[in-house]
Design a protein around this motif. Structure first.
Motif, PDB file in Angstrom:
ATOM      1  N   ARG A 140       6.185 -18.502 -17.894  1.00  0.00           N
ATOM      2  CA  ARG A 140       5.564 -17.459 -17.085  1.00  0.00           C
ATOM      3  C   ARG A 140       5.111 -16.294 -17.972  1.00  0.00           C
ATOM      4  N   ASN A 141       5.959 -15.889 -18.901  1.00  0.00           N
ATOM      5  CA  ASN A 141       5.599 -14.789 -19.799  1.00  0.00           C
ATOM      6  C   ASN A 141       4.448 -15.158 -20.718  1.00  0.00           C
ATOM      7  N   PRO A 167       5.048  -8.940 -20.437  1.00  0.00           N
ATOM      8  CA  PRO A 167       5.990 -10.006 -20.075  1.00  0.00           C
ATOM      9  C   PRO A 167       7.144  -9.459 -19.237  1.00  0.00           C
ATOM     10  N   LYS A 168       7.741 -10.331 -18.451  1.00  0.00           N
ATOM     11  CA  LYS A 168       8.925  -9.972 -17.680  1.00  0.00           C
ATOM     12  C   LYS A 168      10.109  -9.970 -18.641  1.00  0.00           C
ATOM     13  N   THR A 169      10.900  -8.929 -18.607  1.00  0.00           N
ATOM     14  CA  THR A 169      12.016  -8.835 -19.550  1.00  0.00           C
ATOM     15  C   THR A 169      13.375  -8.900 -18.865  1.00  0.00           C
ATOM     16  N   ASP A 170      13.397  -8.891 -17.537  1.00  0.00           N
ATOM     17  CA  ASP A 170      14.671  -8.958 -16.852  1.00  0.00           C
ATOM     18  C   ASP A 170      15.182 -10.391 -16.771  1.00  0.00           C
ATOM     19  N   LYS A 171      16.407 -10.544 -16.390  1.00  0.00           N
ATOM     20  CA  LYS A 171      17.038 -11.860 -16.300  1.00  0.00           C
ATOM     21  C   LYS A 171      16.342 -12.711 -15.237  1.00  0.00           C
ATOM     22  N   PRO A 172      16.135 -14.012 -15.491  1.00  0.00           N
ATOM     23  CA  PRO A 172      15.530 -14.875 -14.488  1.00  0.00           C
ATOM     24  C   PRO A 172      16.276 -14.783 -13.156  1.00  0.00           C
TER      25      PRO A 172
END
Length: 58
Positions: free
Chosen positions: A38-39, A49-54
């Motif tokens: 996804r990133n 990009p998403k940096t938090d936990k899935p």
């Protein structure tokens, strides 16, 4: 937005959502693979990009 970037982001989202609630290490690994894909798509489209936990956040 590129078609490839959008497709990667969508495929990664689906994979992440499918495995994010699993308790096994294998499920968590697949959720992270989905987040990574996804990133990759997001970066190709010029997004952060998403940096938090899935499984947390959007």
């Amino acid at each position: 937005m590129s078609i490839e970037g959008k497709a990667k982001e969508t495929a990664g989202y689906i994979k992440e959502e499918a495995f994010e609630h699993g308790k096994s290490p294998e499920s968590q690994k697949k959720a992270q693979e989905g987040r990574d894909l996804r990133n990759e798509g997001r970066v190709e489209d010029g997004k952060l990009p998403k940096t938090d936990k899935p499984g947390t956040g959007d």
